[in-house]
Design a protein around this motif. Structure first.
Motif, PDB file in Angstrom:
ATOM      1  N   ARG A   1      -9.131   4.499  -1.123  1.00  0.00           N
ATOM      2  CA  ARG A   1      -9.298   5.850  -0.587  1.00  0.00           C
ATOM      3  C   ARG A   1     -10.621   6.402  -1.106  1.00  0.00           C
ATOM      4  O   ARG A   1     -11.015   6.145  -2.245  1.00  0.00           O
ATOM      5  CB  ARG A   1      -8.152   6.776  -1.015  1.00  0.00           C
ATOM      6  CG  ARG A   1      -6.776   6.285  -0.651  1.00  0.00           C
ATOM      7  CD  ARG A   1      -5.701   7.318  -1.013  1.00  0.00           C
ATOM      8  NE  ARG A   1      -5.852   7.835  -2.365  1.00  0.00           N
ATOM      9  CZ  ARG A   1      -5.438   7.223  -3.471  1.00  0.00           C
ATOM     10  NH1 ARG A   1      -4.873   6.034  -3.386  1.00  0.00           N
ATOM     11  NH2 ARG A   1      -5.602   7.782  -4.651  1.00  0.00           N
TER      12      ARG A   1
ATOM     13  N   ILE B   1     -10.995   7.998  -4.730  1.00  0.00           N
ATOM     14  CA  ILE B   1     -10.701   7.288  -5.975  1.00  0.00           C
ATOM     15  C   ILE B   1     -11.919   7.349  -6.897  1.00  0.00           C
ATOM     16  O   ILE B   1     -13.018   6.951  -6.521  1.00  0.00           O
ATOM     17  CB  ILE B   1     -10.300   5.831  -5.709  1.00  0.00           C
ATOM     18  CG1 ILE B   1      -8.966   5.777  -4.960  1.00  0.00           C
ATOM     19  CG2 ILE B   1     -10.200   5.049  -7.019  1.00  0.00           C
ATOM     20  CD1 ILE B   1      -8.543   4.381  -4.543  1.00  0.00           C
TER      21      ILE B   1
ATOM     22  N   GLU C   1      -6.720   2.994 -18.601  1.00  0.00           N
ATOM     23  CA  GLU C   1      -6.070   3.156 -17.304  1.00  0.00           C
ATOM     24  C   GLU C   1      -7.067   3.286 -16.153  1.00  0.00           C
ATOM     25  O   GLU C   1      -6.828   2.768 -15.061  1.00  0.00           O
ATOM     26  CB  GLU C   1      -5.165   4.401 -17.326  1.00  0.00           C
ATOM     27  CG  GLU C   1      -3.981   4.303 -18.272  1.00  0.00           C
ATOM     28  CD  GLU C   1      -2.815   3.520 -17.688  1.00  0.00           C
ATOM     29  OE1 GLU C   1      -2.841   3.218 -16.476  1.00  0.00           O
ATOM     30  OE2 GLU C   1      -1.880   3.213 -18.451  1.00  0.00           O
ATOM     31  N   ASN C   2      -8.167   3.992 -16.386  1.00  0.00           N
ATOM     32  CA  ASN C   2      -9.024   4.357 -15.257  1.00  0.00           C
ATOM     33  C   ASN C   2     -10.507   4.123 -15.522  1.00  0.00           C
ATOM     34  O   ASN C   2     -11.350   4.612 -14.779  1.00  0.00           O
ATOM     35  CB  ASN C   2      -8.808   5.841 -14.912  1.00  0.00           C
ATOM     36  CG  ASN C   2      -9.243   6.181 -13.510  1.00  0.00           C
ATOM     37  OD1 ASN C   2      -8.772   5.587 -12.541  1.00  0.00           O
ATOM     38  ND2 ASN C   2     -10.154   7.130 -13.377  1.00  0.00           N
TER      39      ASN C   2
ATOM     40  N   HIS D   1       1.037  -2.500 -11.419  1.00  0.00           N
ATOM     41  CA  HIS D   1       0.401  -1.847 -12.554  1.00  0.00           C
ATOM     42  C   HIS D   1       0.302  -2.806 -13.741  1.00  0.00           C
ATOM     43  O   HIS D   1      -0.774  -2.994 -14.320  1.00  0.00           O
ATOM     44  CB  HIS D   1       1.205  -0.606 -12.941  1.00  0.00           C
ATOM     45  CG  HIS D   1       0.546   0.265 -13.952  1.00  0.00           C
ATOM     46  ND1 HIS D   1      -0.405   1.204 -13.615  1.00  0.00           N
ATOM     47  CD2 HIS D   1       0.696   0.345 -15.295  1.00  0.00           C
ATOM     48  CE1 HIS D   1      -0.811   1.824 -14.713  1.00  0.00           C
ATOM     49  NE2 HIS D   1      -0.159   1.325 -15.748  1.00  0.00           N
TER      50      HIS D   1
ATOM     51  N   GLN E   1      -5.092   0.036  -2.210  1.00  0.00           N
ATOM     52  CA  GLN E   1      -5.136   0.852  -0.994  1.00  0.00           C
ATOM     53  C   GLN E   1      -6.323   1.807  -1.136  1.00  0.00           C
ATOM     54  O   GLN E   1      -6.156   2.960  -1.550  1.00  0.00           O
ATOM     55  CB  GLN E   1      -3.830   1.621  -0.799  1.00  0.00           C
ATOM     56  CG  GLN E   1      -2.625   0.712  -0.568  1.00  0.00           C
ATOM     57  CD  GLN E   1      -1.349   1.503  -0.352  1.00  0.00           C
ATOM     58  OE1 GLN E   1      -1.007   2.399  -1.113  1.00  0.00           O
ATOM     59  NE2 GLN E   1      -0.644   1.165   0.717  1.00  0.00           N
TER      60      GLN E   1
ATOM     61  N   ALA F   1      -4.892   0.858 -13.874  1.00  0.00           N
ATOM     62  CA  ALA F   1      -4.412   1.815 -12.874  1.00  0.00           C
ATOM     63  C   ALA F   1      -5.464   2.014 -11.780  1.00  0.00           C
ATOM     64  O   ALA F   1      -5.125   2.211 -10.612  1.00  0.00           O
ATOM     65  CB  ALA F   1      -4.091   3.158 -13.539  1.00  0.00           C
ATOM     66  N   LEU F   2      -6.736   1.967 -12.162  1.00  0.00           N
ATOM     67  CA  LEU F   2      -7.820   2.035 -11.179  1.00  0.00           C
ATOM     68  C   LEU F   2      -7.715   0.882 -10.188  1.00  0.00           C
ATOM     69  O   LEU F   2      -7.810   1.077  -8.967  1.00  0.00           O
ATOM     70  CB  LEU F   2      -9.169   1.998 -11.902  1.00  0.00           C
ATOM     71  CG  LEU F   2     -10.424   1.879 -11.033  1.00  0.00           C
ATOM     72  CD1 LEU F   2     -10.597   3.113 -10.154  1.00  0.00           C
ATOM     73  CD2 LEU F   2     -11.653   1.657 -11.912  1.00  0.00           C
TER      74      LEU F   2
ATOM     75  N   GLU G   1      -5.076  -0.840  -9.480  1.00  0.00           N
ATOM     76  CA  GLU G   1      -3.859  -0.652  -8.683  1.00  0.00           C
ATOM     77  C   GLU G   1      -4.131   0.306  -7.529  1.00  0.00           C
ATOM     78  O   GLU G   1      -3.722   0.053  -6.382  1.00  0.00           O
ATOM     79  CB  GLU G   1      -2.733  -0.121  -9.573  1.00  0.00           C
ATOM     80  CG  GLU G   1      -1.424   0.096  -8.829  1.00  0.00           C
ATOM     81  CD  GLU G   1      -0.366   0.760  -9.697  1.00  0.00           C
ATOM     82  OE1 GLU G   1       0.810   0.727  -9.300  1.00  0.00           O
ATOM     83  OE2 GLU G   1      -0.710   1.326 -10.757  1.00  0.00           O
ATOM     84  N   LYS G   2      -4.826   1.401  -7.795  1.00  0.00           N
ATOM     85  CA  LYS G   2      -5.146   2.363  -6.735  1.00  0.00           C
ATOM     86  C   LYS G   2      -6.031   1.729  -5.668  1.00  0.00           C
ATOM     87  O   LYS G   2      -5.899   2.031  -4.479  1.00  0.00           O
ATOM     88  CB  LYS G   2      -5.827   3.600  -7.332  1.00  0.00           C
ATOM     89  CG  LYS G   2      -4.892   4.509  -8.104  1.00  0.00           C
ATOM     90  CD  LYS G   2      -5.586   5.758  -8.605  1.00  0.00           C
ATOM     91  CE  LYS G   2      -6.492   5.481  -9.784  1.00  0.00           C
ATOM     92  NZ  LYS G   2      -7.030   6.724 -10.388  1.00  0.00           N
TER      93      LYS G   2
END
Length: 264
Positions: free
Chosen positions: A187, A190, A136-137, A89, A185, A178-179, A181-182
Motif C-alpha cells: 500500500r 506503508i 518491527e518496522n 509475522h 499486500q 512487521a514491515l 508482513e505489511k
C-alpha cells in the motif's frame, strides 16, 4: 500443524520477486516451501537454519515452549530459543534472524537487560520502545549524502524526483519483520523507520552480512544511540524500482503520504 494453520500458510501470497525481498529470497523460498508442504513455521525455519549452518547454538521452537508468564525476550536470551507461531509475522521474524543474526542477538540482549533491571511494566520504556521500532518496522538505508539530507528534511521531490538518479547508488535493507508482513499486500502509505547512513561512512556494506556486522557493532559501541530513536520515516513504495506507479512523478504529490516537514 492444524488445518487452519496449514490453510493460512498455503494462502500466503508472497511475491518473492519483490525488490524488498531480494536479500531474503533464497532462504525465504526454501522455508516457505516447507511450510506450504505442511511443516510448522518453526520447523521449516529450523530445517533451513541447520541446512545452511546458520545461527549455531540457537533454535526455532513452537510458541507453546514459551512458559506462561515469562517475558518473550527474556526467554529467548536465556534459552537461545525463538518461540515461533504459525503466521506470516513470525515467519518473517525468523528470516530476519537468519539474515541479521548479530543484530537480532544484540537487540534481544538489550531488551532482556532492560527487562531484568526494570521489569516488564505497563510501558516498555524509551530504550525498549526504540528497539521495538527497529525490530518491527525498521530498515537500514545506505545512500549518497544528498539523499540522506533530502530524507532528513522531507524534501520528497528532491529525494525521489530531482535526484532520482542517485538511487542507483543507494541500498535499502529492510530489518523490521512487521514491515515485511505489511508489504505482502503493498500500500502506498506503508512507511518504514530507517537508520540512514551516508555511503562515505560505510563504503564496504555491500551485503546484508556486512551490514549486520556493522550495525551490530554500532549498537555494541553505543555509536548508534537507540534511546534517541535515530530513525527517519520513509514511504517505501516511493523508492525507485519498488513500485511501477512511482515512475509517474505525480505519485509523490500525495501530501497524506509524503508529508511536509513540520518546519517547512
Amino acid at each position: 500443524m492444524d488445518n487452519l494453520a496449514a490453510e493460512q500458510a498455503t494462502d500466503w501470497r508472497i511475491d518473492w520477486q519483490a525488490p524488498w525481498l531480494a536479500a531474503l529470497r533464497e532462504l525465504g523460498q526454501q522455508a516457505h516451501g516447507l511450510v506450504q508442504a505442511g511443516a510448522t513455521v518453526a520447523s521449516g525455519l529450523q530445517y533451513v537454519k541447520q541446512a545452511h549452518g546458520l545461527l549455531p547454538g540457537w533454535q526455532f521452537v513452537d510458541q507453546q515452549q514459551l512458559p506462561v508468564g515469562q517475558a518473550y525476550e527474556a526467554f529467548i536470551c536465556n534459552q537461545r530459543c525463538i518461540p515461533t507461531r504459525n503466521n506470516l509475522h513470525d515467519f518473517f521474524n525468523g528470516l530476519i534472524w537468519l539474515h541479521w543474526p548479530n543484530l537480532k542477538q544484540q537487540l534481544n540482549a538489550l531488551q532482556a537487560g532492560e527487562i531484568e533491571s526494570q521489569g516488564v511494566g505497563a510501558q516498555r520504556g524509551r530504550l525498549r520502545d526504540s528497539i521495538t521500532v527497529l525490530d518491527e518496522n525498521g530498515g537500514l538505508l545506505l545512500a549518497p549524502q544528498a539523499l540522506c539530507d533530502a530524507l532528513r528534511e522531507k524534501r520528497w521531490q528532491d529525494l525521489f524526483v530531482h535526484q532520482r538518479e542517485l538511487w542507483a547508488q543507494a541500498q535499502f535493507l529492510p530489518i523490521g519483520h512487521a514491515l515485511l508482513e505489511k508489504l505482502v499486500q503493498p500500500r502506498k502509505a506503508i512507511t518504514a523507520h530507517v537508520i540512514c547512513v551516508p555511503m562515505v561512512q560505510a563504503p564496504a556494506m555491500c551485503t546484508v552480512e556486512a551490514a549486520d556486522a556493522w550495525l551490530s557493532e554500532q549498537l555494541r559501541s553505543a555509536s548508534c544511540n537507540l534511546v534517541n530513536k535515530p530513525y527517519l520515516p520513509i514511504p517505501v513504495l516511493g523508492i525507485p524500482g519498488w513500485c511501477l506507479q512511482n515512475q509517474n512523478f505525480s505519485f509523490y504529490d500525495d501530501s497524506l503520504v509524503f508529508r511536509a516537514s513540520r518546519t517547512a
